[in-house]
Design a protein around this motif. Structure first.
Motif, PDB file in Angstrom:
ATOM      1  N   ILE A 153       0.839  -1.196   0.000  1.00 26.76           N
ATOM      2  CA  ILE A 153       0.000   0.000   0.000  1.00 26.76           C
ATOM      3  C   ILE A 153       0.878   1.252   0.000  1.00 26.76           C
ATOM      4  O   ILE A 153       2.022   1.233   0.480  1.00 26.76           O
ATOM      5  N   PRO A 154       0.376   2.361  -0.552  1.00 27.57           N
ATOM      6  CA  PRO A 154       1.177   3.592  -0.609  1.00 27.57           C
ATOM      7  C   PRO A 154       1.501   4.141   0.776  1.00 27.57           C
ATOM      8  O   PRO A 154       0.806   3.882   1.760  1.00 27.57           O
ATOM      9  N   TRP A 155       2.564   4.904   0.815  1.00 33.48           N
ATOM     10  CA  TRP A 155       2.996   5.541   2.067  1.00 33.48           C
ATOM     11  C   TRP A 155       1.919   6.483   2.604  1.00 33.48           C
ATOM     12  O   TRP A 155       1.185   7.117   1.838  1.00 33.48           O
ATOM     13  N   GLU A 156       1.895   6.585   3.910  1.00 32.73           N
ATOM     14  CA  GLU A 156       1.071   7.597   4.571  1.00 32.73           C
ATOM     15  C   GLU A 156       1.892   8.339   5.614  1.00 32.73           C
ATOM     16  O   GLU A 156       1.373   8.817   6.615  1.00 32.73           O
ATOM     17  N   THR A 157       3.176   8.459   5.368  1.00 32.74           N
ATOM     18  CA  THR A 157       4.094   9.128   6.282  1.00 32.74           C
ATOM     19  C   THR A 157       4.460  10.504   5.731  1.00 32.74           C
ATOM     20  O   THR A 157       3.981  10.926   4.674  1.00 32.74           O
ATOM     21  N   ALA A 158       5.337  11.197   6.475  1.00 28.83           N
ATOM     22  CA  ALA A 158       5.771  12.521   6.023  1.00 28.83           C
ATOM     23  C   ALA A 158       6.542  12.443   4.710  1.00 28.83           C
ATOM     24  O   ALA A 158       6.529  13.388   3.909  1.00 28.83           O
ATOM     25  N   ALA A 159       7.206  11.305   4.459  1.00 28.58           N
ATOM     26  CA  ALA A 159       7.958  11.158   3.215  1.00 28.58           C
ATOM     27  C   ALA A 159       7.039  11.118   2.001  1.00 28.58           C
ATOM     28  O   ALA A 159       7.499  11.342   0.872  1.00 28.58           O
ATOM     29  N   MET A 318      -5.063  -5.952  -5.773  1.00 27.30           N
ATOM     30  CA  MET A 318      -4.808  -4.557  -5.443  1.00 27.30           C
ATOM     31  C   MET A 318      -4.611  -3.720  -6.709  1.00 27.30           C
ATOM     32  O   MET A 318      -5.001  -2.549  -6.758  1.00 27.30           O
ATOM     33  N   ALA A 319      -4.016  -4.315  -7.734  1.00 27.39           N
ATOM     34  CA  ALA A 319      -3.859  -3.594  -9.004  1.00 27.39           C
ATOM     35  C   ALA A 319      -5.220  -3.279  -9.612  1.00 27.39           C
ATOM     36  O   ALA A 319      -5.447  -2.172 -10.122  1.00 27.39           O
ATOM     37  N   LEU A 320      -6.130  -4.234  -9.552  1.00 27.52           N
ATOM     38  CA  LEU A 320      -7.480  -3.983 -10.060  1.00 27.52           C
ATOM     39  C   LEU A 320      -8.224  -2.988  -9.184  1.00 27.52           C
ATOM     40  O   LEU A 320      -9.087  -2.254  -9.673  1.00 27.52           O
TER      41      LEU A 320
END
Length: 468
Positions: A153-159, A318-320
């Motif tokens: 899953i994509p980041w959810e941090t400050a970066a 997840m791609a779909l």
């Protein structure tokens, strides 16, 4: 997930399996149930073995403030839709189970003694004889589905903000080049070269032995596996710069580039490639969530090609989820769910790779031959050896002199020349009394006409004769 059961000669066996993420909106459950059921039943029928029955598994972790039992009750309508869809195809569902938070419930068994209302606890990871045997054999035991999805899953941090800024900056420069027919091939080559360099970087970083969660080093338990995977993912994130990730994510949106990247599916390339696709999926942050379809599909393909169907199905699902219309993910997801052999796809990609390498070799040989031909045609002018000496001024003058006697017989080629019949002599002039005048003397070794032409030739090339 749906699992097909076959019964032949009194011996039961598992057949194909079909897996799909549970839609967040309950209004989509009916269509999802039909899609999943038709994919499994029709796929089994095409392989010549229609299942006698089906077992359904509904797996979901509790949300915040939700209990496992509440999850079971919330998913009960979906279980009923699955049973109805299977019955419409004349294949009964003999068991439907809900698995959540380490417990399971049956939707088909009404007995409280067999299936208590609080659910039946599942065995702890690593405590069964099968788990011990798997660990001894070097097999990796996974954590929960939530922990597994965390790797993709994509980041959810400050970066994530820094990565989004990099994606914005790179997209302004790269997207116009991808859309341009002339520079598109150049962008593809640059993207694949960069991906290969990052893969080598990943491979070099894991050369030390004994690092948990790294390819070739099995984890001992579920907790160790999760911890090792997290540390490995963090190490990969540190090795991948924001600009590099943005360039790769955007470059892979070109389908030709993506298909060529799919060729890194086996051998020493598969491990680093899978880690790169995971890392890129984590970098598709903010408004670039849809871009994750490409790296997630590649991750699912490499996992499936490497024999890990669990990760393959999850990554493809997840791609779909990121892009429901992503055709490559849909085809791979269906093939994986139907239990097809990925070797047929690998053969196609291998052939494509060999054909492209052959075409590049032929093009390179043709270019070399063309360059050699151009150099050969230019050699009489540029060479400084014998061929160059043949074109010196003195040689040209000597050749001209040798040709003069033969050309005297063709005096008509010169304006005002005498007829060819008088070549080499002067016409006698008459005296006053009509007798012929004596003939004028000629130069030694040459006729009169030839001598005149020689003097004219010498005048034209006098400077060069002096140099010679």
């Amino acid at each position: 997930m749906l699992a097909a059961l076959h019964d032949r000669d009194g011996r039961g066996r598992f057949g194909g399996r079909a897996r799909l993420g549970i839609p967040g909106n309950a209004d989509d459950w009916a269509s999802a149930a039909r899609q999943l059921t038709e994919g499994l039943v029709k796929g089994s029928e095409r392989r010549g073995a229609l299942p006698e029955s089906i077992v359904a598994f509904l797996c979901q972790d509790p949300k915040d403030g939700e209990s496992a039992r509440e999850v079971m009750e919330r998913l009960r309508p979906l279980a009923q839709l699955l049973r109805t869809a299977c019955g419409a195809l004349d294949v009964p569902v003999i068991e439907a189970l809900c698995i959540s938070d380490g417990r399971f419930w049956s939707y088909c068994c009404p007995s409280a003694q067999c299936c208590p209302s609080d659910g039946t606890p599942m065995g702890l990871p690593g405590t069964s004889v099968l788990a011990a045997a798997a660990t001894y054999a070097g097999l990796q035991i996974r954590g929960s589905l939530r922990e597994f999805r965390a790797r993709l899953i994509p980041w959810e941090t400050a970066a994530a903000l820094e990565q989004e800024s990099a994606l914005n900056a790179v997209s302004m420069a790269l997207i116009p080049r991808i859309l341009d027919d002339e520079s598109r091939a150049v962008v593809a080559t640059e993207t694949l070269d960069l991906a290969h360099r990052v893969m080598r970087r990943f491979a070099d970083s894991t050369s030390a032995a004994g690092v948990p969660g790294v390819s070739g080093v099995p984890a001992v338990s579920g907790a160790a596996s999760v911890s090792g995977a997290l540390s490995a993912d963090l190490r990969d994130d540190e090795l991948l710069c924001h600009d590099e990730a943005a360039t790769l994510i955007l470059g892979l949106q070109d389908r030709t580039t993506r298909d060529r990247a799919a060729e890194w599916m086996e051998g020493d390339e598969a491990g680093p490639a899978l880690r790169l696709w995971r890392a890129l999926a984590r970098r598709c942050v903010g408004p670039y969530g849809e871009h994750a379809a490409a790296p997630l599909t590649l991750a699912g393909w490499v996992a499936w090609s490497s024999g890990d169907e669990l990760e393959a199905r999850e990554a493809l699902a997840m791609a779909l989820g990121a892009d429901p219309g992503y055709l490559f993910a849909r085809l791979l997801h269906q093939a994986c769910n139907e239990g097809l052999d990925p070797e047929s796809i690998r053969r196609c990609l291998r052939k494509e790779r060999v054909d492209r390498a052959g075409a590049e070799t032929i093009a390179s040989s043709a270019s070399s031959a063309s360059s050699a031909s151009s150099a050969s045609s230019a050699s009489p002018v540029d060479a400084g050896g014998a061929s160059g000496a043949a074109s010196t001024p003195s040689t040209r003058v000597a050749s001209r002199r040798r040709r003069k006697p033969r050309s005297t017989g063709s005096a008509e080629s010169r304006p005002g020349s005498r007829p060819s019949g008088t070549a080499g002599t002067r016409r006698p002039r008459s005296t006053a009394d009509g007798s012929p005048a004596p003939e004028a003397p000629t130069r030694a070794g040459d006729g009169t006409g030839g001598g005149t032409r020689s003097r004219r030739g010498a005048g034209r090339h006098g400077t060069k004769q002096g140099e010679t």
